[in-house]
Scaffold this motif. Structure first.
Motif, mmCIF file in Angstrom:
data_model
loop_
_atom_site.group_PDB
_atom_site.id
_atom_site.type_symbol
_atom_site.label_atom_id
_atom_site.label_comp_id
_atom_site.label_asym_id
_atom_site.label_seq_id
_atom_site.Cartn_x
_atom_site.Cartn_y
_atom_site.Cartn_z
ATOM 1 N N MET A 195 0.839 -1.210 0.000
ATOM 2 C CA MET A 195 0.000 0.000 0.000
ATOM 3 C C MET A 195 0.871 1.256 0.000
ATOM 4 S SD MET A 195 -3.129 -0.972 2.546
ATOM 5 C CE MET A 195 -4.048 0.520 2.182
ATOM 6 N N SER A 245 0.984 4.176 -2.850
ATOM 7 C CA SER A 245 0.806 5.588 -2.491
ATOM 8 C C SER A 245 1.974 6.440 -2.974
ATOM 9 C CB SER A 245 0.651 5.730 -0.973
ATOM 10 O OG SER A 245 -0.479 5.031 -0.535
ATOM 11 N N VAL A 302 1.497 6.992 -6.718
ATOM 12 C CA VAL A 302 0.454 7.990 -6.970
ATOM 13 C C VAL A 302 0.978 9.380 -6.657
ATOM 14 C CG1 VAL A 302 -1.794 8.866 -6.206
ATOM 15 C CG2 VAL A 302 -1.501 6.444 -6.682
ATOM 16 N N GLY A 303 1.623 9.533 -5.500
ATOM 17 C CA GLY A 303 2.154 10.840 -5.114
ATOM 18 C C GLY A 303 3.208 11.350 -6.076
ATOM 19 N N ILE A 356 -6.826 3.514 -3.973
ATOM 20 C CA ILE A 356 -5.561 4.180 -4.312
ATOM 21 C C ILE A 356 -5.518 4.492 -5.810
ATOM 22 C CG2 ILE A 356 -3.043 3.913 -4.405
ATOM 23 C CD1 ILE A 356 -3.317 2.228 -1.811
ATOM 24 N N CYS A 407 -7.603 7.439 -6.476
ATOM 25 C CA CYS A 407 -6.918 8.688 -6.078
ATOM 26 C C CYS A 407 -6.021 9.183 -7.210
ATOM 27 C CB CYS A 407 -6.110 8.468 -4.816
ATOM 28 S SG CYS A 407 -7.099 8.268 -3.331
ATOM 29 N N LYS A 408 -5.347 8.239 -7.891
ATOM 30 C CA LYS A 408 -4.478 8.631 -8.997
ATOM 31 C C LYS A 408 -5.329 9.275 -10.103
ATOM 32 C CE LYS A 408 -1.097 7.093 -12.359
ATOM 33 N NZ LYS A 408 -0.623 8.424 -12.527
#
Length: 174
Positions: free
Chosen positions: A32, A36, A39-40, A165, A168-169
């Motif tokens: 996870m 993340s 994505v960040g 997740i 979110c992207k």
């Protein structure tokens, strides 16, 4: 191991259960975390692949150290000063946090061989991280002796978390 469990004030069965828990929760958590990070990093624009590989591995390493620290000092220091054997065991138990970052980092590293651009690389690595997250949860459930329904439930929950997740992207890009 049984001596260490007794020395820490835990019966051997409980200590073994905690070890299994740490092994796989670290893998799920590390996967996870890797997702993340991808994505960040993707929201910041273009970046060299080497930087993302290093970011994944270094972030996994930092969180591994944080997990080891929490295990050693959060619980054990209050009871006993940890000896070298305990420190090494905890380091091994929590290593899956770092191991979980390796497949997404490898996906980034091989992405040029697959002809992937920056966006394709991010999606590929993110997919590998989510697959790892689901895989670690299935392995944990099986190792714990869970039945088929619980294994499917665990995999499903982790797949949904991975899809969150991924969402979110998508959301951060628009």
């Amino acid at each position: 191991m049984s001596g260490a469990g007794h020395a820490a004030g835990h019966p051997p069965a409980r200590a073994a259960g905690r070890r299994t828990h740490a092994d796989y929760t670290g893998g799920v958590y590390g996967s996870m975390l890797a997702a993340s990070v991808i994505v960040g990093a993707g929201t910041l624009g273009s970046f060299p692949r080497v930087e993302l590989v290093l970011l994944l591995l270094l972030t996994g390493g930092v969180f591994w150290i944080a997990h080891v620290h929490a295990q050693l000092f959060g619980e054990r220091l209050a009871r006993h000063r940890p000896d070298r054997r305990v420190v090494l065991r905890v380091c091994r138990e929590e290593w899956t946090v770092v191991k979980a970052a390796v497949p997404p980092a490898a996906a980034v590293a091989v992405s040029p061989l697959l002809g992937l651009g920056v966006q394709g690389t991010q999606w590929f690595a993110l997919s590998v991280a989510v697959a790892g997250q689901v895989g670690w949860s299935v392995a944990a459930s099986r190792r714990a002796g869970a039945g088929r329904r619980l294994i499917v439930l665990s995999a499903s929950v982790n797949l949904v978390l991975g899809l969150v997740i991924l969402s979110c992207k998508l959301w951060l890009k628009h």
